[in-house]
Design a protein around this motif. Structure first.
Motif, PDB file in Angstrom:
ATOM      1  N   LEU A 190      12.346  77.749  59.803  1.00  0.00           N
ATOM      2  CA  LEU A 190      13.461  76.833  59.635  1.00  0.00           C
ATOM      3  C   LEU A 190      13.150  75.798  58.568  1.00  0.00           C
ATOM      4  O   LEU A 190      11.995  75.404  58.387  1.00  0.00           O
ATOM      5  N   ALA A 191      14.187  75.337  57.885  1.00  0.00           N
ATOM      6  CA  ALA A 191      14.053  74.330  56.837  1.00  0.00           C
ATOM      7  C   ALA A 191      14.896  73.107  57.179  1.00  0.00           C
ATOM      8  O   ALA A 191      15.793  73.166  58.021  1.00  0.00           O
ATOM      9  N   VAL A 192      14.598  71.994  56.506  1.00  0.00           N
ATOM     10  CA  VAL A 192      15.385  70.774  56.666  1.00  0.00           C
ATOM     11  C   VAL A 192      16.638  70.946  55.813  1.00  0.00           C
ATOM     12  O   VAL A 192      16.543  71.193  54.606  1.00  0.00           O
ATOM     13  N   PRO A 193      17.833  70.821  56.408  1.00  0.00           N
ATOM     14  CA  PRO A 193      19.055  71.039  55.636  1.00  0.00           C
ATOM     15  C   PRO A 193      19.362  69.886  54.679  1.00  0.00           C
ATOM     16  O   PRO A 193      18.989  68.744  54.926  1.00  0.00           O
ATOM     17  N   GLN A 194      20.041  70.203  53.601  1.00  0.00           N
ATOM     18  CA  GLN A 194      20.485  69.225  52.604  1.00  0.00           C
ATOM     19  C   GLN A 194      21.973  68.990  52.855  1.00  0.00           C
ATOM     20  O   GLN A 194      22.783  69.886  52.679  1.00  0.00           O
ATOM     21  N   MET A 195      22.324  67.767  53.287  1.00  0.00           N
ATOM     22  CA  MET A 195      23.721  67.423  53.519  1.00  0.00           C
ATOM     23  C   MET A 195      24.329  66.884  52.228  1.00  0.00           C
ATOM     24  O   MET A 195      23.651  66.226  51.440  1.00  0.00           O
ATOM     25  N   GLU A 196      25.603  67.146  52.020  1.00  0.00           N
ATOM     26  CA  GLU A 196      26.266  66.798  50.767  1.00  0.00           C
ATOM     27  C   GLU A 196      26.219  65.307  50.461  1.00  0.00           C
ATOM     28  O   GLU A 196      25.859  64.898  49.368  1.00  0.00           O
ATOM     29  N   LYS A 197      26.579  64.464  51.415  1.00  0.00           N
ATOM     30  CA  LYS A 197      26.646  63.025  51.163  1.00  0.00           C
ATOM     31  C   LYS A 197      25.446  62.259  51.698  1.00  0.00           C
ATOM     32  O   LYS A 197      25.212  61.128  51.318  1.00  0.00           O
ATOM     33  N   VAL A 198      24.705  62.863  52.585  1.00  0.00           N
ATOM     34  CA  VAL A 198      23.582  62.185  53.229  1.00  0.00           C
ATOM     35  C   VAL A 198      22.251  62.521  52.568  1.00  0.00           C
ATOM     36  O   VAL A 198      21.355  61.698  52.487  1.00  0.00           O
ATOM     37  N   GLY A 199      22.102  63.729  52.103  1.00  0.00           N
ATOM     38  CA  GLY A 199      20.833  64.191  51.554  1.00  0.00           C
ATOM     39  C   GLY A 199      20.071  64.982  52.602  1.00  0.00           C
ATOM     40  O   GLY A 199      20.640  65.507  53.555  1.00  0.00           O
ATOM     41  N   LYS A 200      18.760  65.072  52.445  1.00  0.00           N
ATOM     42  CA  LYS A 200      17.920  65.804  53.409  1.00  0.00           C
ATOM     43  C   LYS A 200      17.873  65.043  54.727  1.00  0.00           C
ATOM     44  O   LYS A 200      17.809  63.820  54.740  1.00  0.00           O
ATOM     45  N   LEU A 201      17.893  65.787  55.829  1.00  0.00           N
ATOM     46  CA  LEU A 201      17.846  65.175  57.159  1.00  0.00           C
ATOM     47  C   LEU A 201      16.394  64.912  57.560  1.00  0.00           C
ATOM     48  O   LEU A 201      15.834  65.560  58.441  1.00  0.00           O
ATOM     49  N   ARG A 202      15.810  63.944  56.864  1.00  0.00           N
ATOM     50  CA  ARG A 202      14.438  63.541  57.157  1.00  0.00           C
ATOM     51  C   ARG A 202      14.217  62.149  56.600  1.00  0.00           C
ATOM     52  O   ARG A 202      14.925  61.693  55.711  1.00  0.00           O
ATOM     53  N   GLN A 203      13.224  61.483  57.160  1.00  0.00           N
ATOM     54  CA  GLN A 203      12.848  60.175  56.644  1.00  0.00           C
ATOM     55  C   GLN A 203      11.740  60.379  55.625  1.00  0.00           C
ATOM     56  O   GLN A 203      10.759  61.060  55.896  1.00  0.00           O
ATOM     57  N   SER A 204      11.901  59.776  54.458  1.00  0.00           N
ATOM     58  CA  SER A 204      10.890  59.940  53.424  1.00  0.00           C
ATOM     59  C   SER A 204      10.504  58.596  52.805  1.00  0.00           C
ATOM     60  O   SER A 204      10.038  58.544  51.687  1.00  0.00           O
ATOM     61  N   SER A 205      10.701  57.522  53.538  1.00  0.00           N
ATOM     62  CA  SER A 205      10.306  56.202  53.044  1.00  0.00           C
ATOM     63  C   SER A 205       8.799  56.019  53.212  1.00  0.00           C
ATOM     64  O   SER A 205       8.131  56.825  53.865  1.00  0.00           O
ATOM     65  N   THR A 206       8.277  54.946  52.635  1.00  0.00           N
ATOM     66  CA  THR A 206       6.849  54.643  52.777  1.00  0.00           C
ATOM     67  C   THR A 206       6.546  54.376  54.244  1.00  0.00           C
ATOM     68  O   THR A 206       7.214  53.560  54.872  1.00  0.00           O
ATOM     69  N   PRO A 207       5.563  55.075  54.826  1.00  0.00           N
ATOM     70  CA  PRO A 207       5.291  54.897  56.256  1.00  0.00           C
ATOM     71  C   PRO A 207       4.694  53.523  56.574  1.00  0.00           C
ATOM     72  O   PRO A 207       3.948  52.961  55.773  1.00  0.00           O
ATOM     73  N   ASN A 208       5.045  53.013  57.742  1.00  0.00           N
ATOM     74  CA  ASN A 208       4.510  51.755  58.262  1.00  0.00           C
ATOM     75  C   ASN A 208       3.826  52.026  59.591  1.00  0.00           C
ATOM     76  O   ASN A 208       4.312  52.832  60.397  1.00  0.00           O
ATOM     77  N   ALA A 261      -0.976  58.972  56.558  1.00  0.00           N
ATOM     78  CA  ALA A 261       0.290  59.629  56.898  1.00  0.00           C
ATOM     79  C   ALA A 261       1.231  59.769  55.713  1.00  0.00           C
ATOM     80  O   ALA A 261       2.275  60.408  55.833  1.00  0.00           O
ATOM     81  N   ALA A 262       0.900  59.194  54.568  1.00  0.00           N
ATOM     82  CA  ALA A 262       1.784  59.226  53.401  1.00  0.00           C
ATOM     83  C   ALA A 262       2.203  60.634  52.982  1.00  0.00           C
ATOM     84  O   ALA A 262       3.371  60.845  52.623  1.00  0.00           O
ATOM     85  N   PRO A 263       1.322  61.652  53.015  1.00  0.00           N
ATOM     86  CA  PRO A 263       1.755  63.003  52.607  1.00  0.00           C
ATOM     87  C   PRO A 263       2.881  63.577  53.473  1.00  0.00           C
ATOM     88  O   PRO A 263       3.646  64.414  53.009  1.00  0.00           O
ATOM     89  N   LEU A 264       3.016  63.139  54.721  1.00  0.00           N
ATOM     90  CA  LEU A 264       4.074  63.653  55.586  1.00  0.00           C
ATOM     91  C   LEU A 264       5.441  63.134  55.158  1.00  0.00           C
ATOM     92  O   LEU A 264       6.455  63.772  55.430  1.00  0.00           O
ATOM     93  N   ASN A 265       5.488  61.981  54.514  1.00  0.00           N
ATOM     94  CA  ASN A 265       6.756  61.400  54.077  1.00  0.00           C
ATOM     95  C   ASN A 265       7.027  61.650  52.601  1.00  0.00           C
ATOM     96  O   ASN A 265       7.971  61.089  52.052  1.00  0.00           O
ATOM     97  N   ASP A 266       6.224  62.468  51.961  1.00  0.00           N
ATOM     98  CA  ASP A 266       6.397  62.769  50.542  1.00  0.00           C
ATOM     99  C   ASP A 266       7.689  63.558  50.334  1.00  0.00           C
ATOM    100  O   ASP A 266       7.906  64.593  50.963  1.00  0.00           O
ATOM    101  N   LYS A 267       8.547  63.072  49.442  1.00  0.00           N
ATOM    102  CA  LYS A 267       9.835  63.724  49.174  1.00  0.00           C
ATOM    103  C   LYS A 267       9.665  65.103  48.548  1.00  0.00           C
ATOM    104  O   LYS A 267      10.511  65.972  48.703  1.00  0.00           O
ATOM    105  N   LYS A 268       8.568  65.310  47.831  1.00  0.00           N
ATOM    106  CA  LYS A 268       8.340  66.586  47.152  1.00  0.00           C
ATOM    107  C   LYS A 268       7.858  67.687  48.099  1.00  0.00           C
ATOM    108  O   LYS A 268       8.006  68.871  47.810  1.00  0.00           O
ATOM    109  N   ALA A 269       7.259  67.291  49.224  1.00  0.00           N
ATOM    110  CA  ALA A 269       6.763  68.275  50.198  1.00  0.00           C
ATOM    111  C   ALA A 269       7.943  68.826  50.987  1.00  0.00           C
ATOM    112  O   ALA A 269       8.729  68.073  51.556  1.00  0.00           O
ATOM    113  N   GLU A 270       8.063  70.144  51.004  1.00  0.00           N
ATOM    114  CA  GLU A 270       9.142  70.804  51.737  1.00  0.00           C
ATOM    115  C   GLU A 270       8.674  71.145  53.150  1.00  0.00           C
ATOM    116  O   GLU A 270       7.831  72.023  53.329  1.00  0.00           O
TER     117      GLU A 270
END
Length: 181
Positions: free
Chosen positions: A126-144, A105-114
């Motif tokens: 549709l795309a994931v929006p980039q918020m000014e103070k929050v960043g992208k509205l997605r989880q991109s940490s290492t999956p568990n 599942a690691a490729p799904l959380n890759d920060k470089k993948a749009e």
């Protein structure tokens, strides 16, 4: 015997008033049955109320994928429980999944993948929006394993609607035919 004749004549009279083919169904009933149209019930069954059928939630039906697709997502990508939900305001579409195998599942959380959500019926991507103070509205940490992850897609103009079949793409990952709940 006389009781049955009186009962049959009343049934024919009632059928004549209603005007249906009721008498033909009358002969199929046994003499142990109660009033016309009720089945015969034994003593132990009469005291037990019938249990209603379990309710099926509409959302469960909408999110189901074929067994073959489930096996594909579990085997190749190490995920299951794929869901696409329409938010209350309709301005966001949320895609979520549960990780079974963190390595796959690691490729799904890759920060470089749009990631993108495509609705062929509405003709939008549709795309994931980039918020000014929050960043992208997605989880991109290492999956568990056992954890659920999500991402939100901007649906300005509310072009994607509940019930639409959509495609989610994240890098080389592609999930076709997901139904928006």
């Amino acid at each position: 015997m006389r009781y049955q004749i009186v009962r049959l004549s009343l049934a024919f009279a009632a059928a004549a008033c209603v005007g249906g083919n009721f008498p033909s169904t009358m002969f199929a009933q046994s003499s142990a049955s109660g009033p016309v149209g009720t089945p015969a019930v034994s003593g132990s069954q009469a005291s037990t109320p019938a249990k209603p059928a379990p309710a099926v939630r509409r959302t469960d039906l909408g999110s189901r994928v074929s067994r073959q697709a489930q096996m594909y997502y579990e085997g190749i990508w190490g995920i299951d429980s794929l869901k696409v939900k329409y938010t209350e305001s309709g301005e966001m579409i949320r895609f979520s999944y549960r990780v079974l195998d963190p390595g796959k599942a690691a490729p799904l959380n890759d920060k470089k993948a749009e990631p993108s959500l495509i609705d062929p019926q509405a003709g939008v991507k549709l795309a994931v929006p980039q918020m000014e103070k929050v960043g992208k509205l997605r989880q991109s940490s290492t999956p568990n394993a056992g954890m659920s992850y999500w991402m939100a897609f901007s649906n300005s103009g509310r072009r994607v609607r509940p019930g639409d079949r959509v495609i989610v793409e994240i890098g080389h990952f592609r999930a076709d035919g997901l139904i928006v709940e």
